[in-house]
Design a protein around this motif. Structure first.
Motif, PDB file in Angstrom:
ATOM      1  N   LEU A  12       0.833  -1.200   0.000  1.00  0.00           N
ATOM      2  CA  LEU A  12       0.000   0.000   0.000  1.00  0.00           C
ATOM      3  C   LEU A  12       0.870   1.253   0.000  1.00  0.00           C
ATOM      4  CD1 LEU A  12      -2.543  -1.122   2.742  1.00  0.00           C
ATOM      5  CD2 LEU A  12      -2.828  -1.251   0.255  1.00  0.00           C
ATOM      6  N   VAL A  20      -4.396   2.643   7.661  1.00  0.00           N
ATOM      7  CA  VAL A  20      -4.556   1.269   8.139  1.00  0.00           C
ATOM      8  C   VAL A  20      -3.964   1.120   9.544  1.00  0.00           C
ATOM      9  CG1 VAL A  20      -3.810  -1.120   7.753  1.00  0.00           C
ATOM     10  CG2 VAL A  20      -4.735   0.231   5.861  1.00  0.00           C
ATOM     11  N   TYR A  56      -8.854  -4.793   0.154  1.00  0.00           N
ATOM     12  CA  TYR A  56      -8.764  -3.391  -0.238  1.00  0.00           C
ATOM     13  C   TYR A  56      -9.560  -3.218  -1.525  1.00  0.00           C
ATOM     14  CZ  TYR A  56      -6.476   1.048  -1.512  1.00  0.00           C
ATOM     15  OH  TYR A  56      -6.207   2.349  -1.857  1.00  0.00           O
ATOM     16  N   THR A  58     -11.999  -0.569  -3.888  1.00  0.00           N
ATOM     17  CA  THR A  58     -12.363   0.827  -4.100  1.00  0.00           C
ATOM     18  C   THR A  58     -13.633   0.999  -4.932  1.00  0.00           C
ATOM     19  OG1 THR A  58     -10.898   0.934  -6.007  1.00  0.00           O
ATOM     20  CG2 THR A  58      -9.991   1.650  -3.891  1.00  0.00           C
ATOM     21  N   ILE A  64     -11.620  -1.192   3.444  1.00  0.00           N
ATOM     22  CA  ILE A  64     -10.344  -1.772   3.861  1.00  0.00           C
ATOM     23  C   ILE A  64     -10.646  -2.614   5.085  1.00  0.00           C
ATOM     24  CG2 ILE A  64      -8.019  -1.351   4.725  1.00  0.00           C
ATOM     25  CD1 ILE A  64      -8.118   1.374   3.357  1.00  0.00           C
TER      26      ILE A  64
END
Length: 86
Positions: A12, A20, A56, A58, A64
């Motif tokens: 990430l 996170v 994860y 989107t 998340i």
């Protein structure tokens, strides 16, 4: 071919890693016998060491989540690295 929604923490970007780590702190702080305020650098190091797998995604609403398979490994690593720090 669609990209996998599963990501290792280490893959990430730094901004998402910081988010996170904050979410992990909120979830795990009440579960760990921490003796004092643990420095942010210690949390960063412990989470990076565990390198948990996250869901994860989107699509529409960003999501998340910690993968169940990584939960115990992360908890054990946080316990080992953070208890007694501060």
């Amino acid at each position: 071919m669609a990209a996998s929604p599963y990501r290792r923490f280490s893959s990430l970007c730094p901004t998402v890693q910081a988010l996170v780590i904050r979410l992990i702190q909120e979830e795990f702080t009440p579960l760990l016998p921490l003796s004092a305020e643990v420095p942010a650098a210690a949390w960063t190091r412990a989470v990076a060491l565990a390198d948990p797998t996250l869901l994860y995604c989107t699509a529409q609403e960003p999501v998340i989540r910690l993968c169940p398979e990584s939960y115990e490994q992360l908890r054990a690593c946080l316990q080992r690295e953070l208890v007694g720090v501060g």
